[in-house]
Scaffold this motif. Structure first.
Motif, PDB file in Angstrom:
ATOM      1  N   ASP A  87      -9.102  -4.507  -4.244  1.00 41.52           N
ATOM      2  CA  ASP A  87      -9.762  -4.628  -3.061  1.00 41.52           C
ATOM      3  C   ASP A  87     -10.632  -5.980  -2.979  1.00 41.52           C
ATOM      4  OD1 ASP A  87      -8.632  -2.573  -2.055  1.00 41.52           O
ATOM      5  OD2 ASP A  87     -10.287  -1.173  -2.263  1.00 41.52           O
ATOM      6  N   LEU A  88     -11.209  -6.406  -4.229  1.00 39.10           N
ATOM      7  CA  LEU A  88     -11.955  -7.341  -4.211  1.00 39.10           C
ATOM      8  C   LEU A  88     -10.949  -8.800  -4.464  1.00 39.10           C
ATOM      9  CD1 LEU A  88     -14.479  -6.272  -6.868  1.00 39.10           C
ATOM     10  CD2 LEU A  88     -14.955  -7.110  -4.393  1.00 39.10           C
ATOM     11  N   GLY A  89      -9.661  -8.484  -4.411  1.00 42.40           N
ATOM     12  CA  GLY A  89      -8.932  -9.645  -4.472  1.00 42.40           C
ATOM     13  C   GLY A  89      -8.325 -10.080  -5.787  1.00 42.40           C
ATOM     14  N   VAL A  90      -8.516  -9.438  -6.893  1.00 43.28           N
ATOM     15  CA  VAL A  90      -8.216  -9.628  -8.209  1.00 43.28           C
ATOM     16  C   VAL A  90      -6.604  -9.283  -8.364  1.00 43.28           C
ATOM     17  CG1 VAL A  90      -8.314  -9.063 -10.729  1.00 43.28           C
ATOM     18  CG2 VAL A  90     -10.297  -9.112  -9.322  1.00 43.28           C
ATOM     19  N   ALA A  91      -5.930 -10.113  -8.884  1.00 41.74           N
ATOM     20  CA  ALA A  91      -4.674 -10.155  -8.981  1.00 41.74           C
ATOM     21  C   ALA A  91      -3.896  -8.972 -10.066  1.00 41.74           C
ATOM     22  CB  ALA A  91      -3.963 -11.480  -9.324  1.00 41.74           C
ATOM     23  N   MET A  92      -4.303  -7.747  -9.793  1.00 37.37           N
ATOM     24  CA  MET A  92      -4.009  -6.697 -10.536  1.00 37.37           C
ATOM     25  C   MET A  92      -2.394  -6.568 -10.347  1.00 37.37           C
ATOM     26  SD  MET A  92      -6.757  -6.072 -12.057  1.00 37.37           S
ATOM     27  CE  MET A  92      -6.331  -4.627 -12.841  1.00 37.37           C
ATOM     28  N   ASP A  93      -1.797  -6.101 -11.511  1.00 39.12           N
ATOM     29  CA  ASP A  93      -0.247  -5.897 -11.206  1.00 39.12           C
ATOM     30  C   ASP A  93       0.053  -4.248 -10.952  1.00 39.12           C
ATOM     31  OD1 ASP A  93       2.342  -5.383 -11.412  1.00 39.12           O
ATOM     32  OD2 ASP A  93       2.532  -6.025 -13.538  1.00 39.12           O
ATOM     33  N   LEU A  94      -0.095  -4.120  -9.714  1.00 42.23           N
ATOM     34  CA  LEU A  94      -0.082  -2.612  -9.224  1.00 42.23           C
ATOM     35  C   LEU A  94       1.377  -1.923  -9.439  1.00 42.23           C
ATOM     36  CD1 LEU A  94      -2.321  -2.493  -6.278  1.00 42.23           C
ATOM     37  CD2 LEU A  94      -3.153  -2.432  -8.629  1.00 42.23           C
ATOM     38  N   ASP A  95       2.213  -2.919  -9.655  1.00 42.13           N
ATOM     39  CA  ASP A  95       3.645  -2.491  -9.910  1.00 42.13           C
ATOM     40  C   ASP A  95       3.827  -1.708 -11.470  1.00 42.13           C
ATOM     41  OD1 ASP A  95       4.292  -2.566  -7.524  1.00 42.13           O
ATOM     42  OD2 ASP A  95       5.012  -4.609  -7.699  1.00 42.13           O
ATOM     43  N   ALA A  96       2.789  -2.209 -12.351  1.00 38.53           N
ATOM     44  CA  ALA A  96       2.907  -1.742 -13.812  1.00 38.53           C
ATOM     45  C   ALA A  96       3.232  -0.123 -13.846  1.00 38.53           C
ATOM     46  CB  ALA A  96       1.542  -2.244 -14.467  1.00 38.53           C
ATOM     47  N   PRO A  97       4.046   0.094 -14.958  1.00 37.96           N
ATOM     48  CA  PRO A  97       4.076   1.662 -14.949  1.00 37.96           C
ATOM     49  C   PRO A  97       2.913   2.429 -15.955  1.00 37.96           C
ATOM     50  CG  PRO A  97       5.534   0.588 -16.563  1.00 37.96           C
ATOM     51  CD  PRO A  97       4.701  -0.517 -15.736  1.00 37.96           C
ATOM     52  N   THR A  98       2.802   3.848 -15.572  1.00 43.27           N
ATOM     53  CA  THR A  98       1.992   4.752 -16.332  1.00 43.27           C
ATOM     54  C   THR A  98       2.708   5.679 -16.882  1.00 43.27           C
ATOM     55  OG1 THR A  98       1.078   5.851 -14.667  1.00 43.27           O
ATOM     56  CG2 THR A  98       0.104   3.863 -14.984  1.00 43.27           C
ATOM     57  N   VAL A  99       1.889   6.328 -17.926  1.00 43.18           N
ATOM     58  CA  VAL A  99       2.774   7.558 -18.555  1.00 43.18           C
ATOM     59  C   VAL A  99       2.627   8.674 -17.600  1.00 43.18           C
ATOM     60  CG1 VAL A  99       0.578   8.500 -19.410  1.00 43.18           C
ATOM     61  CG2 VAL A  99       2.587   8.799 -20.834  1.00 43.18           C
ATOM     62  N   LEU A 100       2.186   8.715 -16.436  1.00 43.08           N
ATOM     63  CA  LEU A 100       2.482   9.786 -15.511  1.00 43.08           C
ATOM     64  C   LEU A 100       3.842   9.568 -14.589  1.00 43.08           C
ATOM     65  CD1 LEU A 100      -0.998  10.093 -13.640  1.00 43.08           C
ATOM     66  CD2 LEU A 100      -0.008  11.278 -15.666  1.00 43.08           C
ATOM     67  N   GLY A 101       4.201   8.494 -14.938  1.00 39.90           N
ATOM     68  CA  GLY A 101       5.785   8.208 -14.447  1.00 39.90           C
ATOM     69  C   GLY A 101       5.642   7.525 -13.083  1.00 39.90           C
ATOM     70  N   LYS A 102       4.336   7.084 -12.716  1.00 45.68           N
ATOM     71  CA  LYS A 102       3.923   6.397 -11.459  1.00 45.68           C
ATOM     72  C   LYS A 102       3.494   5.236 -11.804  1.00 45.68           C
ATOM     73  CE  LYS A 102       2.683  10.931  -9.368  1.00 45.68           C
ATOM     74  NZ  LYS A 102       1.501  11.689  -8.512  1.00 45.68           N
ATOM     75  N   SER A 103       3.791   4.162 -10.761  1.00 48.50           N
ATOM     76  CA  SER A 103       3.132   2.838 -10.896  1.00 48.50           C
ATOM     77  C   SER A 103       1.431   3.019 -10.435  1.00 48.50           C
ATOM     78  CB  SER A 103       3.600   2.027  -9.929  1.00 48.50           C
ATOM     79  OG  SER A 103       3.350   2.243  -8.607  1.00 48.50           O
ATOM     80  N   TRP A 104       0.684   2.063 -10.805  1.00 50.65           N
ATOM     81  CA  TRP A 104      -0.818   2.079 -10.448  1.00 50.65           C
ATOM     82  C   TRP A 104      -0.753   2.354  -8.866  1.00 50.65           C
ATOM     83  CZ3 TRP A 104      -4.378   3.625 -13.373  1.00 50.65           C
ATOM     84  CH2 TRP A 104      -4.332   3.374 -14.846  1.00 50.65           C
ATOM     85  N   ALA A 105       0.076   1.460  -8.175  1.00 47.75           N
ATOM     86  CA  ALA A 105       0.182   1.427  -6.650  1.00 47.75           C
ATOM     87  C   ALA A 105       0.220   2.986  -6.025  1.00 47.75           C
ATOM     88  CB  ALA A 105       1.169   0.500  -6.176  1.00 47.75           C
ATOM     89  N   GLU A 106       1.075   3.584  -6.888  1.00 45.60           N
ATOM     90  CA  GLU A 106       1.300   5.093  -6.431  1.00 45.60           C
ATOM     91  C   GLU A 106       0.202   5.716  -6.759  1.00 45.60           C
ATOM     92  OE1 GLU A 106       6.168   5.779  -7.017  1.00 45.60           O
ATOM     93  OE2 GLU A 106       5.059   5.269  -8.655  1.00 45.60           O
ATOM     94  N   ARG A 107      -0.528   5.326  -7.798  1.00 43.83           N
ATOM     95  CA  ARG A 107      -1.750   6.443  -8.164  1.00 43.83           C
ATOM     96  C   ARG A 107      -2.865   6.194  -7.568  1.00 43.83           C
ATOM     97  NH1 ARG A 107      -2.325   6.480 -14.794  1.00 43.83           N
ATOM     98  NH2 ARG A 107      -4.245   7.456 -14.281  1.00 43.83           N
ATOM     99  N   ILE A 108      -3.069   5.148  -6.767  1.00 44.27           N
ATOM    100  CA  ILE A 108      -4.202   4.637  -6.236  1.00 44.27           C
ATOM    101  C   ILE A 108      -3.957   4.518  -4.637  1.00 44.27           C
ATOM    102  CG2 ILE A 108      -5.279   3.295  -8.062  1.00 44.27           C
ATOM    103  CD1 ILE A 108      -4.575   0.942  -6.391  1.00 44.27           C
ATOM    104  N   ALA A 109      -2.505   5.029  -4.191  1.00 42.23           N
ATOM    105  CA  ALA A 109      -2.275   5.069  -2.685  1.00 42.23           C
ATOM    106  C   ALA A 109      -3.269   5.984  -1.992  1.00 42.23           C
ATOM    107  CB  ALA A 109      -1.008   5.486  -2.575  1.00 42.23           C
ATOM    108  N   GLY A 110      -4.014   5.812  -1.087  1.00 42.10           N
ATOM    109  CA  GLY A 110      -4.621   6.637  -0.294  1.00 42.10           C
ATOM    110  C   GLY A 110      -6.115   6.878  -0.794  1.00 42.10           C
ATOM    111  N   LEU A 111      -6.571   6.276  -1.773  1.00 39.62           N
ATOM    112  CA  LEU A 111      -7.852   6.060  -2.536  1.00 39.62           C
ATOM    113  C   LEU A 111      -8.671   5.192  -1.704  1.00 39.62           C
ATOM    114  CD1 LEU A 111      -9.885   7.055  -4.585  1.00 39.62           C
ATOM    115  CD2 LEU A 111      -8.976   5.567  -6.181  1.00 39.62           C
ATOM    116  N   GLU A 112      -9.205   5.533  -0.567  1.00 43.86           N
ATOM    117  CA  GLU A 112     -10.053   4.550   0.339  1.00 43.86           C
ATOM    118  C   GLU A 112     -11.400   4.602  -0.089  1.00 43.86           C
ATOM    119  OE1 GLU A 112      -9.602   6.421   4.359  1.00 43.86           O
ATOM    120  OE2 GLU A 112      -7.384   5.934   4.167  1.00 43.86           O
ATOM    121  N   ASN A 113     -12.098   5.558  -0.722  1.00 45.11           N
ATOM    122  CA  ASN A 113     -13.580   5.645  -1.345  1.00 45.11           C
ATOM    123  C   ASN A 113     -13.470   5.566  -2.694  1.00 45.11           C
ATOM    124  OD1 ASN A 113     -14.767   5.406   1.418  1.00 45.11           O
ATOM    125  ND2 ASN A 113     -13.908   7.294   1.702  1.00 45.11           N
ATOM    126  N   PRO A 114     -13.012   4.709  -3.283  1.00 44.67           N
ATOM    127  CA  PRO A 114     -13.119   4.790  -4.977  1.00 44.67           C
ATOM    128  C   PRO A 114     -14.270   5.233  -5.568  1.00 44.67           C
ATOM    129  CG  PRO A 114     -13.277   2.429  -4.060  1.00 44.67           C
ATOM    130  CD  PRO A 114     -12.888   3.161  -3.114  1.00 44.67           C
TER     131      PRO A 114
END
Length: 720
Positions: free
Chosen positions: A423-450
């Motif tokens: 949200d602060l504009g840092v170029a995070m790679d949200l497509d990177a995978p995680t051990v949950l079998g989800k990308s970071w984009a999928e894991r933080i989808a809908g997280l409006e109030n972190p």
């Protein structure tokens, strides 16, 4: 209760090789270890076993699964002589139950974990970093020797998490070369957080009295230093600071040795909660927790624990493995590669340990990737990040509090950090995978109030940056290749004050003499009487640093104002010389010494604790033992630090006396060569303090992770 979320059909690992099918000896030897493990799990977790109607299998059941090539999962814990691993066993046994329940085969082994606090300021520190390399080898040997597919790791403190990652990644790298085995999958459950202690009321009164005595005797700097340290939660680190402060008080004649001993003993008694855990400061232990989560290796349910996790949380970790089996993209090597840049950014945004600049290239090189701190600095430079961690040991924002806030649903740990940085504009790679079998984009989808806004200033994680500059910087200079400075450990005032600043060198060949100086009642006299220091040099340094008054009758005032500055250089502490011990004790003594903190910095080819604060520069490459310029410095030299250009230079003494600043290298000067040769002989003699089996020999340097040469040579893949 019937087990839930079980695979529809048994998972079989897809690979050509199955040693348990093709080698009768393994098939004959190992099943009894599984049965014993599961029997212990049932006996020590009767409620879990009863609720799940779980029974201990027969040996033939284990044999059948091994022949079928069901997932063989190693549960890796630590030794219970380390506080972080006191609660490993119940978690390990719950993991064993779930692994069997999911159709796999559980095994359990432990690795030794050296406590850096226990090893601090004694010969144990020369074994500490070596233990990381040995643990990586031990993990790899057991994992490969017994042909496991995956690991459920109860990760501890200090260097052991990086060591386990490296050992597993090395297996993954080797298996890719062999081509007949599946890759290595792993999930990490970082040990719970240790709740900080409190200074007992009676001990607090004694400390107040000592501080008052210091004030009355004209040593108000010591009095204020004691009171400042009393603001911290009681941890082994604050105990170390008290040790230095009380030694100063004793040497000043304010207390006797008996009172000093009594206060220290009372502090030690009250420090650690009986459950143990990873100390609540943001040192290497909790920086490693952050690292594991940032690499996508830890489910949120296991990320920030304060006790033994419930069975449901352990099951999440085990189930994550079963969901990614036979999917190579989620193997440990791929997660390291995909999340490398993400971790660099998060390491900086959270103000984490400078030790990670050793451990990050270490892990990546074991995984086969050609990574050095140059890659770290490239990412840091390409994508600057603000500091979003308001971690504090004096304002009730330590890691234990962070864990409580996550447990209350007021943040989502690493997922909140990824969301905020994105949200602060840092170029995070949200497509990177995680051990949950989800990308970071999928894991933080809908997280409006972190972060729950109701926390206000009590929140450890901040959606609004704490400050613009953060993290660890890599510095270069005229007499060395690179070194590290923990920018996040310096106040904004120090960052500004020490930018384009000059320091007079006071040189030490070990930290104990440096500590003796810091505690000495005549410290100021010792400093101005340093060899090679005279009134003209002091005047030149003071004027160069912005001072408009040189008063040799009051050198303490010039130090307190920060115009007369010293660089306390501790050489001969590098990995090949002496195992690269932490210079934590002198760093604490500097940090909790009002006059020194305002004026001076520490420089070493050793390393610092992850909780180090203040102007501390370490990991200097090349180290003194291998001919690095730090070994050629001497008392009275002048160094120039520029935190804007990230340069540290040795200034030619003759030119400096004439008002010029010529950055050069002392290694070509004849008398410096003779000076170094004497030091080298002493370093070689001192090295014999360490058992030959643990001398760090034939290794890469600090910039390349201090890995064995064979590991260094095989690290040829690009992480990009």
């Amino acid at each position: 209760m019937s087990p839930t979320n079980l695979p529809a059909s048994p998972i079989i690992i897809d690979e050509k090789a199955n040693p348990y099918r093709d080698c009768i000896q393994g098939l004959a030897n190992q099943p009894i270890t599984v049965v014993k493990l599961l029997r212990d799990a049932v006996n020590e977790n009767p409620v879990v076993a009863r609720d799940r109607d779980f029974g201990v299998p027969e040996i033939r059941d284990v044999v059948g699964r091994l022949v079928e090539n069901r997932p063989r999962i190693a549960i890796i814990g630590g030794a219970p002589d380390h506080p972080a691993h006191l609660l490993d066993r119940p978690q390990a046994l719950m993991a064993a139950i779930r692994i069997w329940e999911m159709g796999g085969v559980p095994f359990l082994f432990h690795v030794p974990v050296i406590c850096d606090g226990t090893a601090q300021n004694n010969i144990g520190q020369s074994y500490s970093l070596a233990s990381r390399n040995h643990t990586a080898a031990a993990v790899n040997i057991t994992f490969e020797g017994h042909s496991y597919h995956a690991a459920y790791v109860i990760a501890g403190c200090d260097k052991s998490p990086a060591a386990v990652v490296a050992g597993l990644a090395a297996a993954d790298h080797a298996r890719a070369y062999r081509g007949d085995q599946a890759p290595v999958w792993a999930v990490f459950a970082p040990s719970h957080v240790l709740k900080g202690g409190e200074i007992p009321e009676g001990t607090r009164r004694m400390l107040d009295d000592i501080a008052a005595s210091a004030d009355a005797a004209g040593h108000d700097d010591l009095g204020s230093d004691i009171r400042e340290n009393m603001r911290y939660i009681l941890q082994c680190t604050s105990d170390e600071a008290f040790a230095g402060l009380l030694e100063r008080a004793r040497l000043l004649g304010l207390i006797d040795g008996a009172l000093e001993r009594r206060v220290l003993d009372q502090l030690a008694t009250a420090t650690c909660d009986s459950k143990g855990g990873i100390c609540a400061f943001n040192g290497t232990g909790n920086s490693s927790r952050t690292m594991l989560a940032a690499f996508g290796l830890t489910p949120p349910e296991l990320e920030l624990l304060t006790d033994v996790p419930p069975f449901s949380a352990v099951a999440v970790g085990v189930d994550a493995l079963f969901n990614v089996f036979n999917k190579p993209e989620y193997a440990i090597g791929n997660l390291l590669k995909a999340n490398f840049a993400n971790f660099v950014r998060i390491h900086n945004a959270t103000g984490s340990s400078s030790n990670m600049l050793l451990h990050l290239p270490f892990m990546m090189r074991y995984a086969g990737f050609d990574v050095s701190i140059d890659d770290y600095q490239d990412v840091r430079t390409e994508t600057p990040v603000p500091e979003i961690f308001a971690h504090s040991l004096t304002e009730n924002r330590d890691t234990f509090v962070l864990a409580q806030q996550m447990a209350e649903g007021k943040n989502r740990g690493m997922e909140s950090i990824y969301r905020i940085l994105a949200d602060l504009g840092v170029a995070m790679d949200l497509d990177a995978p995680t051990v949950l079998g989800k990308s970071w984009a999928e894991r933080i989808a809908g997280l409006e109030n972190p972060v729950d806004l109701s926390l206000g200033d009590a929140s450890v994680i901040r959606a609004t940056p704490v400050r613009k500059r953060s993290g660890v910087d890599v510095i270069t200079g005229s007499f060395f290749e690179n070194c590290a400075v923990k920018t996040s450990g310096m106040s904004d005032h120090l960052l500004s004050h020490f930018d384009d600043h000059v320091f007079i060198v006071r040189y030490y060949e070990n930290e104990h003499v440096c500590n003796g100086d810091f505690a000495s009642p005549d410290l100021v006299t010792r400093l101005i009487e340093t060899d090679g220091v005279d009134e003209e040099l002091i005047a030149a340094v003071v004027r160069r640093n912005g001072g408009n008054r040189v008063d040799m009758q009051s050198p303490k005032d010039m130090l307190a104002q920060g115009h007369l500055s010293f660089a306390f250089v501790i050489g001969g502490q590098g990995p090949e010389a002496y195992g690269m011990p932490e210079m934590f004790s002198p760093s604490q003594n500097l940090r909790h010494h009002r006059i020194l903190e305002a004026s001076s910095m520490l420089i070493t080819d050793g390393r610092y604790s992850g909780v180090t604060k203040g102007a501390c520069i370490g990991h200097m490459v090349p180290e003194a033992f291998t001919g690095g310029g730090i070994g050629y410095l001497r008392d009275g030299d002048v160094l120039r630090l520029n935190l804007t250009t990230l340069k540290l230079d040795w200034l030619d003494p003759v030119a400096f006396e004439n008002g010029e600043e010529l950055a050069t290298d002392p290694r070509g000067i004849k008398e410096r060569v003779e000076l170094f040769e004497g030091r080298l002989r002493r370093m070689e003699a001192r090295q014999c303090d360490i058992a030959a089996s643990n001398v760090l020999d034939a290794i890469g340097n600090a910039a390349r992770g201090i890995v064995p040469r064979a590991v260094d040579r095989r690290a040829i893949k690009s992480w990009r």
